[in-house]
Design a protein around this motif. Structure first.
Motif, mmCIF file in Angstrom:
data_model
loop_
_atom_site.group_PDB
_atom_site.id
_atom_site.type_symbol
_atom_site.label_atom_id
_atom_site.label_comp_id
_atom_site.label_asym_id
_atom_site.label_seq_id
_atom_site.Cartn_x
_atom_site.Cartn_y
_atom_site.Cartn_z
ATOM 1 N N VAL A 1 -3.148 -16.990 -19.117
ATOM 2 C CA VAL A 1 -3.237 -17.318 -20.549
ATOM 3 C C VAL A 1 -2.813 -16.073 -21.330
ATOM 4 O O VAL A 1 -3.183 -14.951 -20.977
ATOM 5 N N SER A 2 -1.998 -16.297 -22.345
ATOM 6 C CA SER A 2 -1.460 -15.137 -23.092
ATOM 7 C C SER A 2 -2.572 -14.401 -23.845
ATOM 8 O O SER A 2 -3.563 -14.995 -24.256
ATOM 9 N N MET A 3 -2.374 -13.120 -24.003
ATOM 10 C CA MET A 3 -3.345 -12.280 -24.721
ATOM 11 C C MET A 3 -3.459 -12.701 -26.187
ATOM 12 O O MET A 3 -4.538 -12.731 -26.754
ATOM 13 N N THR A 4 -2.317 -12.978 -26.742
ATOM 14 C CA THR A 4 -2.259 -13.319 -28.161
ATOM 15 C C THR A 4 -2.037 -14.814 -28.316
ATOM 16 O O THR A 4 -1.266 -15.399 -27.553
ATOM 17 N N ASP A 5 -2.729 -15.401 -29.306
ATOM 18 C CA ASP A 5 -2.461 -16.811 -29.614
ATOM 19 C C ASP A 5 -1.118 -16.869 -30.327
ATOM 20 O O ASP A 5 -0.988 -16.426 -31.479
ATOM 21 N N LEU A 6 -0.136 -17.389 -29.630
ATOM 22 C CA LEU A 6 1.234 -17.362 -30.158
ATOM 23 C C LEU A 6 1.472 -18.368 -31.286
ATOM 24 O O LEU A 6 2.546 -18.380 -31.883
ATOM 25 N N ASN A 7 0.487 -19.200 -31.545
ATOM 26 C CA ASN A 7 0.651 -20.193 -32.625
ATOM 27 C C ASN A 7 0.089 -19.707 -33.954
ATOM 28 O O ASN A 7 0.257 -20.380 -34.965
ATOM 29 N N THR A 8 -0.598 -18.578 -33.940
ATOM 30 C CA THR A 8 -1.226 -18.104 -35.187
ATOM 31 C C THR A 8 -0.837 -16.665 -35.497
ATOM 32 O O THR A 8 -1.689 -15.845 -35.804
ATOM 33 N N LEU A 9 0.416 -16.369 -35.374
ATOM 34 C CA LEU A 9 0.874 -14.996 -35.622
ATOM 35 C C LEU A 9 1.061 -14.769 -37.116
ATOM 36 O O LEU A 9 1.623 -15.610 -37.809
ATOM 37 N N GLU A 10 0.587 -13.622 -37.589
ATOM 38 C CA GLU A 10 0.759 -13.287 -39.014
ATOM 39 C C GLU A 10 1.300 -11.874 -39.199
ATOM 40 O O GLU A 10 2.325 -11.671 -39.814
ATOM 41 N N GLU A 11 0.576 -10.891 -38.654
ATOM 42 C CA GLU A 11 1.034 -9.508 -38.764
ATOM 43 C C GLU A 11 1.413 -9.004 -37.370
ATOM 44 O O GLU A 11 0.641 -9.180 -36.414
#
Lengths: 165, 281
Positions: B244-254
């Motif tokens: 599972v990716s470290m970052t939620d790739l659907n909620t990127l902002e900065e």
């Protein structure tokens, strides 16, 4: 019986006047339902009865606002007498003419009331008359149209016991 | 007698009118306090029910007005609260980003996501940094938790970032604990698969995967994902490692664009990548 009906009608209209009417104001103008009732009650009555009815309705209205006790009693006594003396018998059987009578009665009532309130200052009377009285008179006349149309729905004998329709 | 007869027989109406006028004038000319007190005395006795009804309607109107005011206030406060909540979340994110940036030995250019692609199978975002900020094709893009993608197109003041969740992307990864190398490929959502992991390779659930730095295009050491399942394949030659990716790739902002750093200078590679369209990772 007719006197009791008239008293009940007077109280009912007074309650409407002090509870509902202030919420029906248009550009600051409010209909004078007591005046409409006065016209309904005094048409086709003798002048003495008309004065008594006018004085009673006016005094009832004055009790609601004690600042100028006797002001509405005076105005409505004069209007009641005027209608019974000069309008009854000559007025055509038409809602339009009756509403026109309410309009004139309202304007006369305003002139009397404004003179008393301003202690006969013509400028104040003139300004207030054109600013408020005309619109209120028209509003009262329109309310009169509604009242007369409602009265037409009732049987003749019921209305006759209260006043002319 | 004659006067009474004159008044009450011949001119009864006028007499009654005169009495009414006199009474009215007397009431008007009476002392104000006595007028008001007497009128109040009479009206309070006669019109108690009327006053109650009138008060009810007045209260109703006041309540309606108050209700309307409170509803407006509630709506305003609700919006204000929403805004403050967003500011708080943004502040938290920025604080994390700031901490991440301070702790890292890479050089970053901070950027914000301006648009997201609507394509289901080609996930990319546009960020508000471009040629003017020194951005080049191929540069890695990270969030404060790890790698999210890389720059594939550069414009004057914006860049397009291809995210990790694309079928066309493979990332060379290392198991941070055991140093086992594998290729990370996207499956769906934030789920990935680590390929080329043999049966004997030491990969355990909970292990963190980092970029290997092979090929020198992507800098080494950025967290990419966490192993959440290790299963035997039917062939019995390899194992299926789910990540599972470290970052939620659907909620990127900065985000940050990695522009360089100690022990990592890929200037020549980026210059060559400028001539290539949509390079593979």
């Amino acid at each position: 019986m007719s006197v009791i009906r008239a008293i009940v009608a007077a109280f009912a209209v007074f309650i409407l006047q002090v509870t509902i009417v202030h919420r029906m104001s248009v550009l600051g103008a409010r209909p004078d339902l007591m005046l409409v009732l006065l016209v309904v009650l005094v048409l086709d009555r003798n002048p003495v009865m008309a004065i008594i009815i006018g004085f009673s309705l006016g005094f009832l209205q004055d009790l609601g606002n004690a600042s100028f006790l006797g002001m509405n009693a005076l105005a409505k006594s004069l209007i009641g007498y005027g209608i019974a003396r000069y309008a009854s018998g000559y007025l055509p059987e038409s809602t339009f003419f009756k509403s026109l009578l309410i309009l004139l009665a309202s304007l006369v009532s305003s002139i009397i009331v404004l003179n008393i309130m301003s202690t006969f200052n013509p400028l104040t009377v003139l300004v207030s008359f054109f600013r408020h009285s005309i619109l209120s008179a028209i509003y009262s006349a329109l309310a009169g149209v509604v009242v007369f149309l409602i009265l037409k729905l009732f049987p003749r004998r019921v209305v006759r016991s209260v006043g002319r329709y | 007698m004659q006067i009474i007869s004159f008044l009450f027989e011949k001119h009864l109406d006028k007499t009654v009118l005169a009495i009414a006028i006199i009474l009215s004038i007397l009431m008007l000319s009476a002392d104000e306090d006595s007028q008001i007190n007497s009128a109040r005395g009479i009206s309070s006795f006669l019109f108690y029910p009327v006053n109650r009804v009138s008060a009810y309607f007045t209260d109703m109107e006041q309540l309606k007005e108050e209700n309307l005011r409170l509803r407006e206030l509630a709506a305003t406060l609700h919006h204000e609260r929403e805004r403050l909540t967003q500011f708080r979340e943004e502040r938290n994110r920025l604080r994390q980003l700031l901490g991440f940036r301070k702790d890292s030995f890479f050089d970053f250019i901070p950027c914000e996501v301006t648009t997201r692609s609507s394509n289901r199978f080609h996930h990319s975002v546009t960020v508000d940094r471009g040629k003017g900020s020194g951005i080049k094709v191929g540069m890695a893009v990270v969030g404060y938790r790890g790698l999210v993608g890389r720059v594939v197109q550069v414009f004057g003041s914006s860049s397009r970032v291809l995210l990790l969740n694309n079928k066309s992307i493979s990332v060379s990864c290392l198991d941070k604990r055991s140093r086992v190398v594998g290729m990370l490929n996207w499956e769906r959502g934030n789920l990935f698969r680590l390929d080329f992991i043999g049966r004997e390779e030491d990969v355990l659930q909970g292990d963190t995967l980092i970029t290997s730095g092979f090929g020198k295009i992507l800098p080494k050491g950025f967290p990419v994902g966490t192993v959440f399942q290790v299963a035997e394949e039917k062939t019995e030659l390899s194992r299926r490692v789910s990540v599972v990716s470290m970052t939620d790739l659907n909620t990127l902002e900065e985000l940050f664009i990695v522009v360089g750093g100690r022990d990592w200078d890929s200037e020549d590679i980026f210059n060559r990548l400028d001539t290539v369209k949509d390079p593979a990772m």
